[in-house]
Design an enzyme around this catalytic site. Structure first.
Site, PDB file in Angstrom:
ATOM      1  N   GLY A 111      76.360 -34.635  28.490  1.00 36.08           N
ATOM      2  CA  GLY A 111      75.228 -34.546  27.557  1.00 36.08           C
ATOM      3  C   GLY A 111      75.277 -33.321  26.670  1.00 36.08           C
ATOM      4  O   GLY A 111      75.123 -33.401  25.445  1.00 36.08           O
ATOM      5  N   ARG A 112      75.519 -32.146  27.259  1.00 31.88           N
ATOM      6  CA  ARG A 112      75.497 -30.908  26.464  1.00 31.88           C
ATOM      7  C   ARG A 112      76.761 -30.710  25.640  1.00 31.88           C
ATOM      8  O   ARG A 112      76.894 -29.717  24.948  1.00 31.88           O
ATOM      9  CB  ARG A 112      75.225 -29.705  27.375  1.00 31.88           C
ATOM     10  CG  ARG A 112      76.186 -29.568  28.543  1.00 31.88           C
ATOM     11  CD  ARG A 112      75.659 -28.582  29.578  1.00 31.88           C
ATOM     12  NE  ARG A 112      76.439 -28.579  30.812  1.00 31.88           N
ATOM     13  CZ  ARG A 112      76.272 -29.434  31.803  1.00 31.88           C
ATOM     14  NH1 ARG A 112      75.369 -30.377  31.720  1.00 31.88           N
ATOM     15  NH2 ARG A 112      77.004 -29.356  32.903  1.00 31.88           N
TER      16      ARG A 112
ATOM     17  N   GLU B 124      61.209 -38.948  29.147  1.00 32.41           N
ATOM     18  CA  GLU B 124      60.656 -38.368  27.914  1.00 32.41           C
ATOM     19  C   GLU B 124      61.109 -39.180  26.699  1.00 32.41           C
ATOM     20  O   GLU B 124      60.312 -39.531  25.820  1.00 32.41           O
ATOM     21  CB  GLU B 124      61.126 -36.916  27.733  1.00 32.41           C
ATOM     22  CG  GLU B 124      60.563 -35.934  28.745  1.00 32.41           C
ATOM     23  CD  GLU B 124      61.481 -35.728  29.932  1.00 32.41           C
ATOM     24  OE1 GLU B 124      62.227 -36.682  30.283  1.00 32.41           O
ATOM     25  OE2 GLU B 124      61.440 -34.642  30.527  1.00 32.41           O
TER      26      GLU B 124
ATOM     27  N   HIS C 298      62.733  -5.886  15.612  1.00 33.44           N
ATOM     28  CA  HIS C 298      61.370  -5.344  15.583  1.00 33.44           C
ATOM     29  C   HIS C 298      60.545  -5.850  16.752  1.00 33.44           C
ATOM     30  O   HIS C 298      59.331  -5.712  16.764  1.00 33.44           O
ATOM     31  CB  HIS C 298      60.715  -5.706  14.247  1.00 33.44           C
ATOM     32  CG  HIS C 298      61.485  -5.161  13.082  1.00 33.44           C
ATOM     33  ND1 HIS C 298      61.296  -3.890  12.590  1.00 33.44           N
ATOM     34  CD2 HIS C 298      62.492  -5.701  12.353  1.00 33.44           C
ATOM     35  CE1 HIS C 298      62.139  -3.674  11.586  1.00 33.44           C
ATOM     36  NE2 HIS C 298      62.877  -4.756  11.427  1.00 33.44           N
TER      37      HIS C 298
ATOM     38  N   GLU D  84      73.156 -24.633  31.944  1.00 38.25           N
ATOM     39  CA  GLU D  84      73.257 -25.915  32.643  1.00 38.25           C
ATOM     40  C   GLU D  84      74.682 -26.114  33.175  1.00 38.25           C
ATOM     41  O   GLU D  84      74.883 -26.780  34.184  1.00 38.25           O
ATOM     42  CB  GLU D  84      72.862 -27.084  31.718  1.00 38.25           C
ATOM     43  CG  GLU D  84      72.608 -28.369  32.485  1.00 38.25           C
ATOM     44  CD  GLU D  84      71.941 -29.465  31.665  1.00 38.25           C
ATOM     45  OE1 GLU D  84      70.788 -29.827  31.959  1.00 38.25           O
ATOM     46  OE2 GLU D  84      72.577 -29.967  30.726  1.00 38.25           O
TER      47      GLU D  84
ATOM     48  N   LYS E 196      62.678 -33.947  38.625  1.00 38.46           N
ATOM     49  CA  LYS E 196      62.447 -35.308  38.103  1.00 38.46           C
ATOM     50  C   LYS E 196      61.963 -36.223  39.225  1.00 38.46           C
ATOM     51  O   LYS E 196      61.052 -37.024  39.037  1.00 38.46           O
ATOM     52  CB  LYS E 196      63.753 -35.888  37.541  1.00 38.46           C
ATOM     53  CG  LYS E 196      64.259 -35.257  36.264  1.00 38.46           C
ATOM     54  CD  LYS E 196      65.485 -36.023  35.763  1.00 38.46           C
ATOM     55  CE  LYS E 196      66.296 -35.224  34.777  1.00 38.46           C
ATOM     56  NZ  LYS E 196      67.581 -35.813  34.436  1.00 38.46           N
TER      57      LYS E 196
ATOM     58  N   LYS F   8      72.097 -40.485  26.725  1.00 37.55           N
ATOM     59  CA  LYS F   8      73.339 -40.905  27.372  1.00 37.55           C
ATOM     60  C   LYS F   8      73.033 -41.997  28.398  1.00 37.55           C
ATOM     61  O   LYS F   8      73.674 -43.034  28.420  1.00 37.55           O
ATOM     62  CB  LYS F   8      74.016 -39.695  28.038  1.00 37.55           C
ATOM     63  CG  LYS F   8      75.297 -40.079  28.751  1.00 37.55           C
ATOM     64  CD  LYS F   8      76.041 -38.900  29.313  1.00 37.55           C
ATOM     65  CE  LYS F   8      77.233 -39.431  30.118  1.00 37.55           C
ATOM     66  NZ  LYS F   8      78.010 -38.386  30.759  1.00 37.55           N
TER      67      LYS F   8
HETATM   68  O1  F6P Z   1      67.967 -33.413  32.751  1.00 37.21           O
HETATM   69  C1  F6P Z   1      69.134 -32.870  32.210  1.00 37.21           C
HETATM   70  C2  F6P Z   1      69.866 -33.868  31.354  1.00 37.21           C
HETATM   71  O2  F6P Z   1      70.494 -34.811  32.149  1.00 37.21           O
HETATM   72  C3  F6P Z   1      70.850 -33.180  30.422  1.00 37.21           C
HETATM   73  O3  F6P Z   1      72.044 -32.863  31.020  1.00 37.21           O
HETATM   74  C4  F6P Z   1      70.945 -34.174  29.330  1.00 37.21           C
HETATM   75  O4  F6P Z   1      71.517 -33.648  28.160  1.00 37.21           O
HETATM   76  C5  F6P Z   1      69.496 -34.552  29.176  1.00 37.21           C
HETATM   77  O5  F6P Z   1      68.980 -34.548  30.492  1.00 37.21           O
HETATM   78  C6  F6P Z   1      69.221 -35.860  28.519  1.00 37.21           C
HETATM   79  O6  F6P Z   1      69.803 -36.919  29.199  1.00 37.21           O
HETATM   80  P1  F6P Z   1      70.024 -38.304  28.489  1.00 37.21           P
HETATM   81  O7  F6P Z   1      70.908 -38.083  27.322  1.00 37.21           O
HETATM   82  O8  F6P Z   1      70.660 -39.201  29.515  1.00 37.21           O
HETATM   83  O9  F6P Z   1      68.687 -38.812  28.060  1.00 37.21           O
END
Ligand code: F6P
Length: 510
Positions: free
Chosen positions: A256-257, A203, A373, A342, A483, A197
């Site tokens: 995002g979620r 990452e 199990h 979240e 972060k 987003k």
């Molecule tokens: O660190 C949490 C978060 O901001 C989530 O809410 C989001 O889905 C994810 O990181 C990834 O963010 P982005 O889509 O901006 O890379």
């Protein structure tokens, strides 16, 4: 908290408690009003939809009336109106939350904008399937959190029967995750989707750069030409090097979620085809309309939230578990974990005051029958009461001997029955206390529309929980501090606490 809300909570807390056995004995028609079908089709020959059975929870008509009073005191109807009107429901970021507009239910202008963006995405998806980008057999989708879990759960659930392109979702910065995907893909026939987003997440950007290098190292002449960017900040993707014809944007008002319905869902459409992706959206839209237009206990997400809050707030249950009795939904518990934790893992109200009770329980779970199990011992005989959702499909996902699916379903129903009934034994080690709650969602078939409906049901359930607790489910500032500190470490800072300094040194980072 307003006096009206405090009174509503107090009245709920004062309600008498009864066991599930007592509730069933006192109200044999419980199943009729607490187990409800949600239909996605009106074709009686071919039913499509699900049964949502909340009768094995401790909800009573009096509790429901109490929660309806709480909903009124919490301005639930007004909050829901704002949600669908595209008004601000995320006050800390002054934003709307317009995921339903992506499915065609929301503010007119947002629905139109989303439809235009979706049409662009559809053209690209169809072009890929028609060979316009050459021979495409694999897609490595790089994203994390909401930019990964939605695509991952949908592709894992639906691609077995429908797969057109082999998709690998890579989230973790651990290079092993990327290497696993590389090992399964041929660089000559692989596209890379970079899903973020913000288009800044470390990452994702690091993994994306390494994926480009992998293409280049393996003789792909124009690695950037193989990239599709999925983002709310298209200018950042263009600046990073992606041609704007392959940047698929979505609105900033989509969290995002909640974003798998937007261009973040591109890998789903590439995997299963455009029509199937649209069918997933249509299933979600059916739940949007139900949620928008239904009041009180008949509103299924609100009903589920009433039970959630009964256990988390009034009974002190700190976790809730989801067990999918369907291998195709193995990733659903992780998806719901992010959605609920979240969104609702907060300690302050939407007005910034301290909350006066627990907020989101810890969501966890797994697949049946494996989990039986492994962890069900605690659920049956442990000291914690864990409200459970069972999710299963009447139609099997496999072509094996029907015994497989029969045993799967029988076990699912047996667990709910056993948790509720318990069993007396003169030997304490062999006694089951019973009276343990569960809900069951039984879908007719796990097709794209049903999966869409299932996920949208949980989105709205999460929203209902938040409104009744008075919290804002749409921000997530809790993820920022870690972060920031990671960035400081990367910048060479070494003045943390003694433990962290020692760890950095031990790992050769300090
Ligand atoms: O660190 C949490 C978060 O901001 C989530 O809410 C989001 O889905 C994810 O990181 C990834 O963010 P982005 O889509 O901006 O890379």
């Amino acid at each position: 908290m307003t006096q009206a809300r405090a009174n509503a909570w107090q009245q709920l807390a004062d309600q008498p408690r009864a066991t599930l056995a007592e509730l069933f004995a006192a109200d044999p028609a419980r199943v009729d009003w607490l187990a409800t079908r949600f239909d996605l089709s009106d074709d009686a020959e071919q039913p499509a939809g699900m049964l949502l059975d909340w009768s094995k929870t401790h909800l009573t008509r009096d509790l429901v009336a109490g929660f309806e009073a709480l909903a009124e005191a919490s301005d639930f109807v007004e909050m829901r109106r704002r949600l669908f009107a595209g008004e601000v429901v995320n006050p800390t970021e002054n934003r709307a939350a317009e995921h339903s507009a992506l499915r065609g239910v929301g503010k007119d202008t947002s629905v139109e904008e989303a439809a235009a963006l979706r049409q662009r995405m559809g053209l690209l998806v169809d072009a890929i399937h028609d060979g316009a980008l050459g021979d495409v057999r694999h897609l490595i989708h790089i994203g994390i959190g909401g930019s990964a879990l939605g695509p991952a759960v949908a592709i894992d659930a639906l691609s077995r029967d429908l797969e057109l392109v082999d998709v690998h979702v890579v989230a973790n910065i651990d290079g092993v995750a990327l290497e696993d995907a590389f090992a399964a893909c041929d660089p000559e026939t692989t596209l890379i989707a970079v899903a973020s987003k913000t288009f800044t997440t470390i990452e994702t950007m690091t993994n994306a750069a390494s994926a480009l290098k992998w293409l280049a190292d393996n003789g792909v002449e124009d690695p950037y030409g193989r990239v599709i960017a999925l983002t709310a900040y298209p200018e950042k993707a263009v600046e990073w090097g992606v041609d704007e014809t392959r940047v698929l944007p979505f609105a900033e008002s989509v969290g995002g979620r909640y974003s798998l319905w937007s261009s973040i869902g591109f890998p789903i459409a590439v995997s299963i085809g455009w029509e199937e992706f649209e069918s997933m959206l249509a299933g979600a839209a059916a739940v949007d309309r139900h949620f928008r237009d239904t009041d009180g206990i008949d509103n299924l997400p609100l009903r589920a939230a009433m039970a959630d809050l009964y256990y988390s707030r009034l009974m002190g249950c700190e976790t809730r578990a989801v067990f999918a009795y369907d291998q195709r939904l193995a990733l659903l518990p992780s998806y719901l974990q992010q959605l609920e934790m979240e969104s609702n893992g907060k300690s302050v109200t939407a007005e910034g005051e301290a909350v006066d009770g627990h907020t989101a329980p810890i969501t966890w779970g797994g697949v049946g029958t494996d989990a039986q199990h492994a962890v069900f011992q605690l659920l049956h005989q442990g000291t914690h009461i864990v409200p459970i959702d069972f999710i299963a499909s009447i139609a099997p996902g496999d072509l094996q001997d029907p015994a497989h699916h029969r045993i799967l379903l029988m076990n699912c129903f047996a667990q709910g029955a056993a948790l509720m009934a318990g069993k007396h034994s003169d030997d304490p080690a062999r006694a089951y206390p019973g009276d343990r709650p569960s809900a069951t969602i039984l879908v007719d078939d796990l097709d794209p529309a049903t999966l869409g409906a299932l996920i949208a049901f949980h989105e709205h359930r999460t929203f209902c929980n938040a409104v009744l607790m008075g919290i804002n489910p749409f921000d997530q500032f809790g993820v920022e501090l870690g972060k920031e500190i990671a960035k400081k470490i990367e910048g060479g800072a070494e003045d943390f606490d003694a433990s962290t300094d020692a760890l950095l040194k031990a790992a050769g980072l300090g």
